[in-house]
Design an enzyme around this catalytic site. Structure first.
Site, PDB file in Angstrom:
ATOM      1  N   LEU A  80       0.815  -1.227   0.000  1.00  0.00           N
ATOM      2  CA  LEU A  80       0.000   0.000   0.000  1.00  0.00           C
ATOM      3  C   LEU A  80       0.850   1.279   0.000  1.00  0.00           C
ATOM      4  CD1 LEU A  80      -3.022  -0.800   2.346  1.00  0.00           C
ATOM      5  CD2 LEU A  80      -2.794  -1.116  -0.114  1.00  0.00           C
ATOM      6  N   ILE A 105      -0.221  -3.710   6.359  1.00  0.00           N
ATOM      7  CA  ILE A 105      -0.742  -3.801   7.728  1.00  0.00           C
ATOM      8  C   ILE A 105      -1.862  -2.792   7.961  1.00  0.00           C
ATOM      9  CG2 ILE A 105       1.346  -4.780   8.760  1.00  0.00           C
ATOM     10  CD1 ILE A 105       2.138  -1.915   9.592  1.00  0.00           C
ATOM     11  N   TYR A 155      17.877   4.087   6.693  1.00  0.00           N
ATOM     12  CA  TYR A 155      17.229   3.614   5.457  1.00  0.00           C
ATOM     13  C   TYR A 155      18.293   3.083   4.481  1.00  0.00           C
ATOM     14  CZ  TYR A 155      14.613   4.260   1.019  1.00  0.00           C
ATOM     15  OH  TYR A 155      14.015   4.113  -0.210  1.00  0.00           O
TER      16      TYR A 155
HETATM   17  C1  AKB Z   1      13.503   8.720  -0.123  1.00  0.00           C
HETATM   18  O1  AKB Z   1      13.617   9.920  -0.427  1.00  0.00           O
HETATM   19  O2  AKB Z   1      13.717   8.272   1.009  1.00  0.00           O
HETATM   20  C2  AKB Z   1      13.120   7.765  -1.229  1.00  0.00           C
HETATM   21  C3  AKB Z   1      14.315   7.254  -1.928  1.00  0.00           C
HETATM   22  C4  AKB Z   1      15.063   8.096  -2.874  1.00  0.00           C
HETATM   23  O3  AKB Z   1      14.691   6.141  -1.729  1.00  0.00           O
HETATM   24  N1  AKB Z   1      12.245   8.413  -2.152  1.00  0.00           N
END
Ligand code: AKB
Length: 317
Positions: free
Chosen positions: A13, A38, A144
């Site tokens: 989603l 979720i 990330y």
């Molecule tokens: C982010 O900005 O975190 C994402 C990416 C570039 O992986 N859009």
């Protein structure tokens, strides 16, 4: 039954899953693509095809769904994006690292193929930034990015050690008019179009000269399907960059002004986002994708701006 025909999309989603499900369903059949997440989905999503609750932190739940759906592909989208990841590191570790391990292990245990998207965010200040090739120093500065490098290396390792058919594309910032990103550094490049049409002005949270690789969503989704369908004999690596364009907020505003002459952009720089953006590639190199599996993009900056303005205008009426 053909070789690639039943897909499960955990984290479906988010910004990419719904569009990918639509394209896969039109090619492989509605019932063969199971979106999972979720959250309670909108009615319109349920109308389009099967949906199920699945928490990637629960190994058995993912395995059960994969067995019951008789999946042969897992397409793993569950992740906190760069900005929200920095705001909640423990949750990002859980979802982006532990959740990814579960999906990887389910794929390996059941002999499924696995696609995991990676990102320009998998690079850092030590990486060459113009251009950034497939193989170079990565050392990202966000959780990330660290989790994405981990996914890339784990997938490559499982491929080498267990022959898992793992495939991974590193995406630029993805821009779409119907699904919004949730908490990324490149989000400004989506928001700007909505504000240009509703207010005629936009306050940008990164500096005017911040150059980042970006891509229109159909290019991203078509690349994903083409890459997944590529015969394994053509793949010389498991992780590839894909690219179409790079621009700065200033250049994007200039292009928008060709359609909305009075559009105004001002800047209120968010230091955390700016630091992240400064650590990412300016320009992405994707020669290997173009050579090995004939990747070609369709959208340049001017086509992207037309697509976004037209698409959002339609939603407004
Ligand atoms: C982010 O900005 O975190 C994402 C990416 C570039 O992986 N859009």
């Amino acid at each position: 039954e053909s070789q690639y025909n039943r897909f499960i999309l955990p984290g479906g989603l988010g910004q990419l899953g719904q569009g990918l499900a639509k394209k896969l369903r039109s090619k492989y059949g509605r019932e063969n693509v199971l979106l999972t997440d979720i959250r309670i989905p909108d009615k319109s999503i349920v109308k389009e095809g099967p949906y199920a609750y699945a928490d990637t932190l629960n190994y058995d739940a993912i395995k059960e769904l994969a067995v019951n759906h008789r999946a042969d592909w897992l397409i793993h989208f569950s992740a906190l994006l760069s900005a929200v990841g920095e705001a909640n590191v423990p949750l990002a570790v859980k979802v982006n690292i532990n959740g990814m391990h579960n999906v990887l292990d389910v794929a390996n245990e059941l002999g499924l193929k696995l696609f995991i998207p990676s990102t320009i965010g998998a690079f850092g200040t030590d990486s060459p930034r113009n251009p950034t090739p497939d193989v170079c120093i990565q050392r990202p500065k966000t959780i990330y990015g660290v989790a994405k490098v981990h996914a890339e290396r784990m997938g490559e390792y499982y491929h080498h050690r267990f022959n898992l058919d793992f495939r991974c594309l590193r995406f630029p910032g993805i821009i779409s008019c119907d699904t919004k990103p949730g908490g990324g550094t490149t989000d400004y490049a989506v928001e700007i179009f909505h504000k240009a049409l509703s207010n005629g002005s936009f306050v940008c949270n990164v500096a005017p000269d911040t150059r980042l690789p970006m891509m229109q969503i159909d290019d991203c989704l078509d690349a994903t399907i083409k890459f997944m369908e590529t015969d394994v004999s053509k793949l010389h690596q498991r992780v590839y960059n894909i690219n179409s364009m790079s621009f700065t907020p200033e250049e994007l505003a200039h292009e928008i002004r060709k359609h909305i002459p009075n559009f105004e952009i001002t800047y209120d720089v968010n230091p955390m986002l700016q630091e992240i953006a400064n650590s990412w590639p300016d320009v992405f190199e994707d020669d290997n994708s173009r050579r090995d599996w004939e990747w070609e993009h369709k959208y340049d900056l001017s086509k992207l701006v037309e697509y976004m303005l037209e698409g959002i205008k339609k939603q407004m009426c």
